[in-house]
Write an enzyme that holds these catalytic residues in place. Structure first.
Site, PDB file in Angstrom:
ATOM      1  N   ASN A 263     -10.203  -0.656  -1.385  1.00 30.50           N
ATOM      2  CA  ASN A 263      -8.747  -0.525  -1.213  1.00 30.50           C
ATOM      3  C   ASN A 263      -8.057  -1.132  -2.434  1.00 30.50           C
ATOM      4  OD1 ASN A 263      -6.079  -0.730  -0.484  1.00 30.50           O
ATOM      5  ND2 ASN A 263      -6.448  -1.673   1.512  1.00 30.50           N
TER       6      ASN A 263
ATOM      7  N   CYS B 190       0.815  -1.222   0.000  1.00 28.59           N
ATOM      8  CA  CYS B 190       0.000   0.000   0.000  1.00 28.59           C
ATOM      9  C   CYS B 190       0.844   1.266   0.000  1.00 28.59           C
ATOM     10  CB  CYS B 190      -0.948  -0.009   1.185  1.00 28.59           C
ATOM     11  SG  CYS B 190      -2.032  -1.432   1.132  1.00 28.59           S
TER      12      CYS B 190
ATOM     13  N   HIS C 154      -3.796   6.837   2.047  1.00 35.73           N
ATOM     14  CA  HIS C 154      -4.088   5.523   1.482  1.00 35.73           C
ATOM     15  C   HIS C 154      -5.479   5.113   1.952  1.00 35.73           C
ATOM     16  CE1 HIS C 154      -4.065   1.385   0.468  1.00 35.73           C
ATOM     17  NE2 HIS C 154      -3.989   0.972   1.724  1.00 35.73           N
TER      18      HIS C 154
HETATM   19  O1  UT7 Z   1      -4.259  -1.555   2.966  1.00 32.83           O
HETATM   20  C1  UT7 Z   1      -3.473  -2.401   3.721  1.00 32.83           C
HETATM   21  C2  UT7 Z   1      -3.646  -2.141   5.148  1.00 32.83           C
HETATM   22  N1  UT7 Z   1      -4.866  -2.734   5.619  1.00 32.83           N
HETATM   23  C3  UT7 Z   1      -5.577  -2.089   6.534  1.00 32.83           C
HETATM   24  O2  UT7 Z   1      -5.234  -0.996   6.900  1.00 32.83           O
HETATM   25  C4  UT7 Z   1      -6.783  -2.802   7.123  1.00 32.83           C
HETATM   26  C5  UT7 Z   1      -6.818  -2.600   8.618  1.00 32.83           C
HETATM   27  N2  UT7 Z   1      -7.884  -3.303   9.280  1.00 32.83           N
HETATM   28  C6  UT7 Z   1      -9.199  -3.008   9.120  1.00 32.83           C
HETATM   29  O3  UT7 Z   1      -9.539  -2.147   8.339  1.00 32.83           O
HETATM   30  C7  UT7 Z   1     -10.221  -3.710   9.982  1.00 32.83           C
HETATM   31  O4  UT7 Z   1      -9.567  -4.440  11.001  1.00 32.83           O
HETATM   32  C8  UT7 Z   1     -11.177  -4.654   9.190  1.00 32.83           C
HETATM   33  C9  UT7 Z   1     -12.113  -3.844   8.319  1.00 32.83           C
HETATM   34  C10 UT7 Z   1     -10.344  -5.597   8.323  1.00 32.83           C
HETATM   35  C11 UT7 Z   1     -12.038  -5.470  10.148  1.00 32.83           C
HETATM   36  O5  UT7 Z   1     -12.758  -4.614  11.017  1.00 32.83           O
HETATM   37  P1  UT7 Z   1     -12.812  -4.913  12.578  1.00 32.83           P
HETATM   38  O6  UT7 Z   1     -13.651  -3.878  13.174  1.00 32.83           O
HETATM   39  O7  UT7 Z   1     -11.381  -5.018  13.039  1.00 32.83           O
HETATM   40  O8  UT7 Z   1     -13.587  -6.278  12.614  1.00 32.83           O
HETATM   41  P2  UT7 Z   1     -13.124  -7.684  13.198  1.00 32.83           P
HETATM   42  O9  UT7 Z   1     -12.093  -8.290  12.313  1.00 32.83           O
HETATM   43  O10 UT7 Z   1     -12.809  -7.542  14.637  1.00 32.83           O
HETATM   44  O11 UT7 Z   1     -14.464  -8.482  13.064  1.00 32.83           O
HETATM   45  C12 UT7 Z   1     -15.615  -8.166  13.861  1.00 32.83           C
HETATM   46  C13 UT7 Z   1     -16.702  -9.171  13.544  1.00 32.83           C
HETATM   47  C14 UT7 Z   1     -16.233 -10.605  13.651  1.00 32.83           C
HETATM   48  O12 UT7 Z   1     -17.299 -11.382  14.169  1.00 32.83           O
HETATM   49  P3  UT7 Z   1     -17.308 -11.829  15.716  1.00 32.83           P
HETATM   50  O13 UT7 Z   1     -16.035 -12.597  15.908  1.00 32.83           O
HETATM   51  O14 UT7 Z   1     -17.326 -10.535  16.475  1.00 32.83           O
HETATM   52  O15 UT7 Z   1     -18.547 -12.625  15.798  1.00 32.83           O
HETATM   53  C15 UT7 Z   1     -15.992 -10.988  12.228  1.00 32.83           C
HETATM   54  O16 UT7 Z   1     -16.112 -12.375  12.002  1.00 32.83           O
HETATM   55  O17 UT7 Z   1     -17.159  -8.983  12.205  1.00 32.83           O
HETATM   56  C16 UT7 Z   1     -17.085 -10.226  11.515  1.00 32.83           C
HETATM   57  N3  UT7 Z   1     -16.772  -9.969  10.110  1.00 32.83           N
HETATM   58  C17 UT7 Z   1     -17.719  -9.769   9.176  1.00 32.83           C
HETATM   59  N4  UT7 Z   1     -19.054  -9.736   9.237  1.00 32.83           N
HETATM   60  C18 UT7 Z   1     -19.731  -9.490   8.091  1.00 32.83           C
HETATM   61  C19 UT7 Z   1     -15.551  -9.886   9.537  1.00 32.83           C
HETATM   62  N5  UT7 Z   1     -15.686  -9.641   8.230  1.00 32.83           N
HETATM   63  C20 UT7 Z   1     -17.015  -9.553   7.981  1.00 32.83           C
HETATM   64  C21 UT7 Z   1     -17.771  -9.307   6.822  1.00 32.83           C
HETATM   65  N6  UT7 Z   1     -19.121  -9.273   6.933  1.00 32.83           N
HETATM   66  N7  UT7 Z   1     -17.209  -9.079   5.619  1.00 32.83           N
END
Ligand code: UT7
Length: 333
Positions: A288, A118, A258
């Site tokens: 992204n 990125c 980014h």
């Molecule tokens: O460009 C390269 C650099 N990358 C980044 O900067 C990305 C950085 N990270 C992020 O943007 C975020 O961490 C994410 C968007 C990837 C995830 O968001 P989060 O708020 O950290 O969510 P999480 O991974 O903690 O997931 C929360 C819940 C989980 O369910 P439980 O365990 O709470 O029941 C996930 O399984 O959301 C669930 N989940 C989804 N639900 C519906 C994860 N992905 C999805 C989805 N749809 N697509």
């Protein structure tokens, strides 16, 4: 110490290209356990563009660079070098830059790829500018391109909803005194490599039936760890660009981060104490696109009249590696 270029070098034209196929959050919810509300509230993404399978990064990069050349009114022969930032090259080798050189017919140019995920466009931009500033190159093209759909595990909802495909291109040349790339600072921390990577397909784990069966040729991301690191580092390096160049937040015309997650961008903008409407956002429509987020955001911002000659613009990136950095531009045209 600022990293001031020996002569003023800046962007003199931009271009972009996206595939035509629009994939909405609702489209994704038909094939995986996800929904529009989760994706929009957690990331800011409403839709993304994905190529038809079999489309290489060079096929997006070439029209983006042709557009930039057209906007500048120069031909491919006027380029001395082409730098392509990508983590999804057409092939492991030759470099995508070679395919782009051939595709546009840049008979006087050499080129190479920059792999910094990125942050790739940012690193390639300042590398290209340094080539021009050295006096040995007159015009350098820098392209940020990724076909993220080619490395997404469509069974992994935690990554596949986040990324899109696209390309952005810029032309770098000597510009008027006081304009162009004013300062930059980049870092890597290889200790963060395990949080965002593609496990197989390189020399350490060459492709085998086993790596394919285990789906090791796709993006693996520990989202929370990446998130936790992205906010402070992007904000710190953007802030550094303001502070060490004596630019007050209210004198910054546009912050172009980014585009990984709206929440990351908003947290960084808050730490910069930016007035409203000073941040460029296109993640809602394009998701992204890795190396393409910053050049496409710059292209769209310029087209929308959001910056003009002499305006302060800050770029900031964070991504796999970890890689991150910032740059201060004074828009040159
Ligand atoms: O460009 C390269 C650099 N990358 C980044 O900067 C990305 C950085 N990270 C992020 O943007 C975020 O961490 C994410 C968007 C990837 C995830 O968001 P989060 O708020 O950290 O969510 P999480 O991974 O903690 O997931 C929360 C819940 C989980 O369910 P439980 O365990 O709470 O029941 C996930 O399984 O959301 C669930 N989940 C989804 N639900 C519906 C994860 N992905 C999805 C989805 N749809 N697509």
């Amino acid at each position: 110490m600022t990293r001031r270029l020996a002569i003023p070098v800046g962007i003199t034209a931009t271009g972009q290209h996206y595939p035509e196929r629009v994939v909405t959050n609702d489209d994704l919810s038909k094939t995986m356990e996800t929904n529009d509300e989760w994706i929009r509230t957690r990331t800011g993404i409403s839709e993304r563009r994905w190529v038809d399978p079999g489309t290489g990064a060079s096929e997006l990069a070439i029209p983006a660079l042709k557009m930039a050349l057209g906007r500048r009114g120069i031909g491919p022969d006027d380029l001395d070098a082409i730098l392509v930032a990508t983590v999804t090259p057409d092939h492991v080798f030759p470099a995508t830059a070679c395919l782009v050189q051939h595709g546009i017919g840049a008979t006087n140019a050499y080129g190479f790829d920059v792999s910094a995920a990125c942050s790739g466009f940012l690193y390639a931009l300042t590398t290209g500018a340094s080539l021009v500033a050295s006096g040995t190159h007159q015009r350098v093209a820098v392209v940020g391109v990724d076909v993220m759909s080619s490395i997404l595990n469509m069974e992994d909802r935690t990554t596949s909803v986040l990324f899109g495909d696209g390309a952005g291109a810029v032309i770098l040349e000597r510009v008027e005194e006081g304009l162009g790339i004013i300062d930059f600072e980049h870092r890597v921390d290889g200790g963060g490599g395990c949080f965002l990577y593609m496990p197989a397909g390189g020399s350490k784990r060459p492709p085998t039936a086993e790596t394919i069966a285990h789906k090791e040729h796709y993006v693996v991301q520990h989202g929370k760890d990446v998130f936790k690191n992205a906010v402070p580092r992007m904000a710190e390096y953007a802030r550094l660009m303001l502070d060490r160049n004596g630019v007050a937040p209210e004198d910054l015309k546009l912050f172009v981060p980014h585009q990984a997650n709206n929440r990351i961008m908003e947290a960084a903008a808050k730490r910069l104490e930016l007035p409203d409407d000073r941040m460029m956002v296109n993640i809602d429509r394009y998701a992204n696109t890795t190396a393409a987020t910053i050049p496409t955001a710059l292209h769209q911002a310029f087209e929308q009249g959001r910056m003009a000659k002499g305006d302060n613009v800050i770029l900031a990136a964070f991504g796999a590696g970890f890689t991150w950095g910032g740059a201060l531009l004074r828009w040159a045209y």
